[in-house]
Design a protein around this motif. Structure first.
Motif, PDB file in Angstrom:
ATOM      1  N   PRO A   5      -7.012  -8.566 -45.197  1.00 28.87           N
ATOM      2  CA  PRO A   5      -5.901  -8.764 -46.135  1.00 28.87           C
ATOM      3  C   PRO A   5      -4.575  -8.740 -45.382  1.00 28.87           C
ATOM      4  O   PRO A   5      -4.423  -8.028 -44.419  1.00 28.87           O
ATOM      5  CB  PRO A   5      -6.005  -7.562 -47.069  1.00 28.87           C
ATOM      6  N   TYR A  30       3.305 -11.018 -60.295  1.00 34.03           N
ATOM      7  CA  TYR A  30       3.153  -9.634 -60.719  1.00 34.03           C
ATOM      8  C   TYR A  30       4.111  -9.370 -61.878  1.00 34.03           C
ATOM      9  O   TYR A  30       5.172  -9.967 -61.963  1.00 34.03           O
ATOM     10  CB  TYR A  30       3.533  -8.668 -59.590  1.00 34.03           C
ATOM     11  N   THR A  76      -1.313 -18.562 -50.034  1.00 36.14           N
ATOM     12  CA  THR A  76      -1.608 -17.888 -51.290  1.00 36.14           C
ATOM     13  C   THR A  76      -0.335 -17.399 -51.949  1.00 36.14           C
ATOM     14  O   THR A  76       0.557 -16.881 -51.278  1.00 36.14           O
ATOM     15  CB  THR A  76      -2.542 -16.691 -51.049  1.00 36.14           C
ATOM     16  N   ILE A 130      -0.852  -6.937 -60.904  1.00 37.18           N
ATOM     17  CA  ILE A 130      -1.128  -8.325 -60.567  1.00 37.18           C
ATOM     18  C   ILE A 130      -1.473  -9.107 -61.822  1.00 37.18           C
ATOM     19  O   ILE A 130      -2.219  -8.626 -62.691  1.00 37.18           O
ATOM     20  CB  ILE A 130      -2.280  -8.426 -59.531  1.00 37.18           C
ATOM     21  N   TYR A 169       1.281 -15.384 -55.678  1.00 34.33           N
ATOM     22  CA  TYR A 169       0.911 -14.399 -56.693  1.00 34.33           C
ATOM     23  C   TYR A 169       2.027 -14.272 -57.724  1.00 34.33           C
ATOM     24  O   TYR A 169       3.196 -14.521 -57.430  1.00 34.33           O
ATOM     25  CB  TYR A 169       0.728 -13.007 -56.061  1.00 34.33           C
ATOM     26  N   TYR A 203     -10.629  -5.168 -48.837  1.00 36.39           N
ATOM     27  CA  TYR A 203     -11.186  -6.024 -47.804  1.00 36.39           C
ATOM     28  C   TYR A 203     -12.225  -6.916 -48.443  1.00 36.39           C
ATOM     29  O   TYR A 203     -13.231  -6.442 -48.902  1.00 36.39           O
ATOM     30  CB  TYR A 203     -11.822  -5.178 -46.702  1.00 36.39           C
ATOM     31  N   GLY A 209      -7.645 -15.177 -44.016  1.00 35.36           N
ATOM     32  CA  GLY A 209      -8.262 -14.729 -42.773  1.00 35.36           C
ATOM     33  C   GLY A 209      -9.228 -13.584 -43.015  1.00 35.36           C
ATOM     34  O   GLY A 209      -9.528 -13.246 -44.155  1.00 35.36           O
ATOM     35  N   PRO A 210      -9.663 -12.927 -41.977  1.00 41.20           N
ATOM     36  CA  PRO A 210     -10.681 -11.884 -42.120  1.00 41.20           C
ATOM     37  C   PRO A 210     -10.153 -10.573 -42.691  1.00 41.20           C
ATOM     38  O   PRO A 210     -10.931  -9.729 -43.107  1.00 41.20           O
ATOM     39  CB  PRO A 210     -11.167 -11.679 -40.680  1.00 41.20           C
ATOM     40  N   ASN A 225      -4.856 -19.773 -54.548  1.00 45.86           N
ATOM     41  CA  ASN A 225      -5.131 -20.068 -53.144  1.00 45.86           C
ATOM     42  C   ASN A 225      -5.959 -21.329 -53.054  1.00 45.86           C
ATOM     43  O   ASN A 225      -7.082 -21.351 -53.549  1.00 45.86           O
ATOM     44  CB  ASN A 225      -5.885 -18.871 -52.531  1.00 45.86           C
ATOM     45  N   GLN A 283       2.030  -9.191 -48.173  1.00 40.59           N
ATOM     46  CA  GLN A 283       2.601 -10.058 -49.195  1.00 40.59           C
ATOM     47  C   GLN A 283       4.123  -9.941 -49.157  1.00 40.59           C
ATOM     48  O   GLN A 283       4.661  -8.846 -49.007  1.00 40.59           O
ATOM     49  CB  GLN A 283       2.064  -9.681 -50.576  1.00 40.59           C
ATOM     50  N   GLY A 285     -12.929 -10.104 -46.987  1.00 38.17           N
ATOM     51  CA  GLY A 285     -13.335 -11.158 -46.068  1.00 38.17           C
ATOM     52  C   GLY A 285     -12.587 -12.449 -46.302  1.00 38.17           C
ATOM     53  O   GLY A 285     -13.022 -13.516 -45.902  1.00 38.17           O
ATOM     54  N   GLY A 286     -11.448 -12.372 -46.936  1.00 38.41           N
ATOM     55  CA  GLY A 286     -10.683 -13.581 -47.219  1.00 38.41           C
ATOM     56  C   GLY A 286     -10.492 -13.729 -48.708  1.00 38.41           C
ATOM     57  O   GLY A 286     -10.939 -12.927 -49.501  1.00 38.41           O
ATOM     58  N   GLY A 287      -9.761 -14.726 -49.132  1.00 36.50           N
ATOM     59  CA  GLY A 287      -9.529 -14.912 -50.556  1.00 36.50           C
ATOM     60  C   GLY A 287      -8.189 -14.346 -50.962  1.00 36.50           C
ATOM     61  O   GLY A 287      -7.439 -13.838 -50.164  1.00 36.50           O
ATOM     62  N   ALA A 288      -7.919 -14.417 -52.232  1.00 38.79           N
ATOM     63  CA  ALA A 288      -6.575 -14.120 -52.725  1.00 38.79           C
ATOM     64  C   ALA A 288      -6.607 -12.874 -53.595  1.00 38.79           C
ATOM     65  O   ALA A 288      -6.627 -12.964 -54.810  1.00 38.79           O
ATOM     66  CB  ALA A 288      -6.044 -15.313 -53.503  1.00 38.79           C
ATOM     67  N   ASP A 289      -6.631 -11.733 -52.982  1.00 41.44           N
ATOM     68  CA  ASP A 289      -6.651 -10.488 -53.746  1.00 41.44           C
ATOM     69  C   ASP A 289      -5.247  -9.958 -53.947  1.00 41.44           C
ATOM     70  O   ASP A 289      -4.467  -9.866 -53.029  1.00 41.44           O
ATOM     71  CB  ASP A 289      -7.468  -9.431 -53.007  1.00 41.44           C
ATOM     72  N   GLY A 290      -4.941  -9.591 -55.156  1.00 42.74           N
ATOM     73  CA  GLY A 290      -3.647  -8.986 -55.410  1.00 42.74           C
ATOM     74  C   GLY A 290      -3.623  -7.565 -54.914  1.00 42.74           C
ATOM     75  O   GLY A 290      -4.653  -6.944 -54.660  1.00 42.74           O
TER      76      GLY A 290
END
Lengths: 115, 115
Positions: A101, A35, A31, A45, A33, B95, A98-99, A50, A104, B97-102
């Motif tokens: 965060p 900013y 992933t 952000i 980003y 949180y 993954g499960p 991803n 970065q 559960g995955g993914g692309a969070d800034g």
């Protein structure tokens, strides 16, 4: 070896121009980003990318567009530059997916000045 | 939405003084919490992190404890040095559960340590 690199480091341009900032990471992360840091040091952000999924902050003007030629690169294109676009732009990457965060890792930043 | 509030600076201390930089957050779910540091003219570096309640992150003499009951993640150091002068950012990652969070950042605290 630099983990997250950006080019150029400084960019001075005129209003109305189109410019790009490049970002590369050699960490094998999934992933990436972008900013924006304004003159008061506030970081926000803009995009995350991803596995070909783009998540956009809804406040970002559509003059800004990220382009990812491959997993290691996420470039930022800016059309019709405005004075208010002057800021420091940071690229970052993480092994997200993954499960939980994850951390970065940030590039050194690109200082953009629009005249 | 998620938010991070941290004390605004500049904070000026003498060398060997005790440091506290307050940080509180608002988030749904169970975010991970981070402190990043930005030295003059450089990008952001991860200082420490905590991923669940009561976790303590520590690095280079700095530490912070994830307090869910007070939604806080205050940064402390027992004896600061001139080289600690920088801007410190508190941040959270949701949180999902995955993914692309800034990351959601606080506004940064400029720390100045005088000899």
């Amino acid at each position: 070896d630099t983990a997250v690199s950006q080019t150029p480091k400084y960019l001075v341009t005129q209003m109305g121009n189109d410019k790009s900032i490049k970002c590369e990471q050699n960490l094998g992360h999934d992933t990436m980003y972008w900013y924006k840091q304004d003159s008061k040091k506030f970081l926000k952000i803009m995009f995350s990318y991803n596995n070909k999924e783009l998540i956009i902050n809804e406040t970002v003007p559509n003059r800004f567009s990220p382009k990812s030629p491959d997993k290691a690169h996420l470039n930022l294109h800016i059309n019709s530059l405005e004075l208010g676009d002057s800021a420091v732009y940071f690229c970052a990457s993480s092994p997200a997916g993954g499960p939980l965060p994850d951390t970065q890792y940030f590039g050194p930043g690109t200082r953009l000045l629009v005249l | 939405g998620d938010s991070v509030t941290q004390m605004e600076g500049p904070v000026t201390l003498s060398e060997e003084a005790f440091l506290t930089i307050n940080c509180t957050y608002t988030a749904t779910g169970y975010p991970s919490l981070f402190w990043y540091v930005q030295y003059p003219g450089e990008g952001l570096q991860l200082l420490l992190k905590a991923t669940k309640a009561d976790d303590k992150g520590s690095n280079k003499g700095f530490e912070a404890t994830y307090r869910k009951e007070t939604t806080s993640f205050h940064l402390e150091k027992g004896s600061v040095q001139v080289s600690d002068s920088a801007v410190y950012f508190c941040a959270l990652s949701p949180y999902s559960g995955g993914g692309a969070d800034g990351l959601t950042f606080g506004k940064g605290t400029h720390l100045i340590i005088q000899p």
